[in-house]
Write a protein that holds these residues in place. Structure first.
Motif, mmCIF file in Angstrom:
data_model
loop_
_atom_site.group_PDB
_atom_site.id
_atom_site.type_symbol
_atom_site.label_atom_id
_atom_site.label_comp_id
_atom_site.label_asym_id
_atom_site.label_seq_id
_atom_site.Cartn_x
_atom_site.Cartn_y
_atom_site.Cartn_z
ATOM 1 N N ALA A 218 -27.107 -27.159 -9.032
ATOM 2 C CA ALA A 218 -25.795 -26.944 -8.421
ATOM 3 C C ALA A 218 -25.861 -25.991 -7.231
ATOM 4 O O ALA A 218 -25.028 -26.065 -6.328
ATOM 5 C CB ALA A 218 -24.808 -26.432 -9.448
ATOM 6 N N ALA A 219 -26.835 -25.104 -7.202
ATOM 7 C CA ALA A 219 -26.938 -24.124 -6.118
ATOM 8 C C ALA A 219 -27.475 -24.728 -4.823
ATOM 9 O O ALA A 219 -27.368 -24.113 -3.767
ATOM 10 C CB ALA A 219 -27.838 -22.974 -6.542
ATOM 11 N N LEU A 220 -28.024 -25.922 -4.898
ATOM 12 C CA LEU A 220 -28.574 -26.545 -3.689
ATOM 13 C C LEU A 220 -27.448 -26.995 -2.773
ATOM 14 O O LEU A 220 -26.410 -27.455 -3.221
ATOM 15 C CB LEU A 220 -29.454 -27.735 -4.051
ATOM 16 C CG LEU A 220 -30.675 -27.432 -4.907
ATOM 17 C CD1 LEU A 220 -31.443 -28.703 -5.184
ATOM 18 C CD2 LEU A 220 -31.558 -26.391 -4.256
ATOM 19 N N ASN A 221 -27.694 -26.862 -1.472
ATOM 20 C CA ASN A 221 -26.700 -27.286 -0.494
ATOM 21 C C ASN A 221 -27.397 -27.777 0.767
ATOM 22 O O ASN A 221 -28.624 -27.841 0.817
ATOM 23 C CB ASN A 221 -25.722 -26.145 -0.192
ATOM 24 C CG ASN A 221 -26.443 -24.915 0.327
ATOM 25 O OD1 ASN A 221 -27.163 -24.971 1.316
ATOM 26 N ND2 ASN A 221 -26.252 -23.794 -0.352
ATOM 27 N N LYS A 222 -26.638 -28.116 1.771
ATOM 28 C CA LYS A 222 -27.181 -28.684 3.010
ATOM 29 C C LYS A 222 -28.126 -27.739 3.735
ATOM 30 O O LYS A 222 -28.940 -28.161 4.533
ATOM 31 C CB LYS A 222 -26.056 -29.112 3.966
ATOM 32 C CG LYS A 222 -25.166 -30.210 3.420
ATOM 33 C CD LYS A 222 -25.894 -31.527 3.346
ATOM 34 C CE LYS A 222 -24.944 -32.620 2.872
ATOM 35 N NZ LYS A 222 -25.615 -33.864 2.560
ATOM 36 N N LEU B 221 -30.691 -35.844 -2.531
ATOM 37 C CA LEU B 221 -30.384 -36.435 -1.225
ATOM 38 C C LEU B 221 -28.952 -36.142 -0.804
ATOM 39 O O LEU B 221 -28.695 -35.837 0.360
ATOM 40 C CB LEU B 221 -30.623 -37.947 -1.253
ATOM 41 C CG LEU B 221 -32.069 -38.400 -1.144
ATOM 42 C CD1 LEU B 221 -32.176 -39.892 -1.422
ATOM 43 C CD2 LEU B 221 -32.648 -38.062 0.219
ATOM 44 N N SER B 222 -28.031 -36.221 -1.729
ATOM 45 C CA SER B 222 -26.624 -36.002 -1.371
ATOM 46 C C SER B 222 -26.282 -34.525 -1.174
ATOM 47 O O SER B 222 -25.398 -34.194 -0.390
ATOM 48 C CB SER B 222 -25.700 -36.624 -2.415
ATOM 49 O OG SER B 222 -25.776 -35.936 -3.628
ATOM 50 N N THR C 232 -28.459 -32.050 -0.184
ATOM 51 C CA THR C 232 -29.252 -31.372 0.846
ATOM 52 C C THR C 232 -29.279 -32.221 2.110
ATOM 53 O O THR C 232 -28.787 -33.348 2.125
ATOM 54 C CB THR C 232 -30.700 -31.133 0.376
ATOM 55 O OG1 THR C 232 -31.365 -32.393 0.255
ATOM 56 C CG2 THR C 232 -30.742 -30.388 -0.948
ATOM 57 N N SER C 233 -29.872 -31.678 3.145
ATOM 58 C CA SER C 233 -30.039 -32.443 4.387
ATOM 59 C C SER C 233 -31.477 -32.932 4.525
ATOM 60 O O SER C 233 -31.901 -33.317 5.612
ATOM 61 C CB SER C 233 -29.647 -31.575 5.587
ATOM 62 O OG SER C 233 -30.459 -30.424 5.628
ATOM 63 N N LEU C 234 -32.212 -32.947 3.428
ATOM 64 C CA LEU C 234 -33.602 -33.381 3.453
ATOM 65 C C LEU C 234 -33.696 -34.904 3.561
ATOM 66 O O LEU C 234 -32.825 -35.617 3.065
ATOM 67 C CB LEU C 234 -34.320 -32.904 2.196
ATOM 68 C CG LEU C 234 -34.390 -31.390 1.999
ATOM 69 C CD1 LEU C 234 -34.947 -31.064 0.615
ATOM 70 C CD2 LEU C 234 -35.221 -30.741 3.088
ATOM 71 N N SER C 235 -34.753 -35.355 4.183
ATOM 72 C CA SER C 235 -34.972 -36.798 4.324
ATOM 73 C C SER C 235 -35.425 -37.389 2.990
ATOM 74 O O SER C 235 -35.854 -36.668 2.080
ATOM 75 C CB SER C 235 -36.041 -37.068 5.381
ATOM 76 O OG SER C 235 -37.318 -36.671 4.900
ATOM 77 N N GLU C 236 -35.348 -38.686 2.901
ATOM 78 C CA GLU C 236 -35.791 -39.366 1.685
ATOM 79 C C GLU C 236 -37.278 -39.100 1.436
ATOM 80 O O GLU C 236 -37.699 -38.882 0.299
ATOM 81 C CB GLU C 236 -35.524 -40.866 1.795
ATOM 82 C CG GLU C 236 -35.624 -41.572 0.480
ATOM 83 C CD GLU C 236 -34.945 -42.928 0.476
ATOM 84 O OE1 GLU C 236 -35.276 -43.715 -0.421
ATOM 85 O OE2 GLU C 236 -34.110 -43.197 1.346
#
Length: 81
Positions: free
Chosen positions: A5-9, A53-54, A56-60
């Motif tokens: 839950a702490a992960l973000n963009k 994926l949803s 964060t802003s990390l690529s696949e």
């Protein structure tokens, strides 16, 4: 339990990896204790792909690489114990 839950963009690859290792380590311990093999780690990790994926802003590709590394680290940490 899902601790992502702490992960973000703005989350970095290392932050995502650290959270996944925390999340995967108890699962790796249980797998090793039951005699299961490493393939179950990868199947477990796949359950988190879309969420990461949803959130964060990390690529696949980055997410795929991080999931694999988290599986490896979690498994190796438990084998050493």
């Amino acid at each position: 339990m899902n601790n992502l839950a702490a992960l973000n963009k703005q989350s970095t690859k290392q932050e995502v990896l650290d959270e996944l290792v925390k999340l995967f380590t108890p699962y790796a311990r249980n797998l090793l204790g039951s005699g299961a093999d490493f393939s179950y780690m990868n199947m477990y990790a796949d359950n988190f792909r879309d969420q990461i994926l949803s959130q964060t802003s990390l690529s696949e590709y980055d997410v795929y690489t991080i999931l694999n590394e988290a599986c490896d680290l979690s498994w190796r940490n438990q084998v050493k114990q």
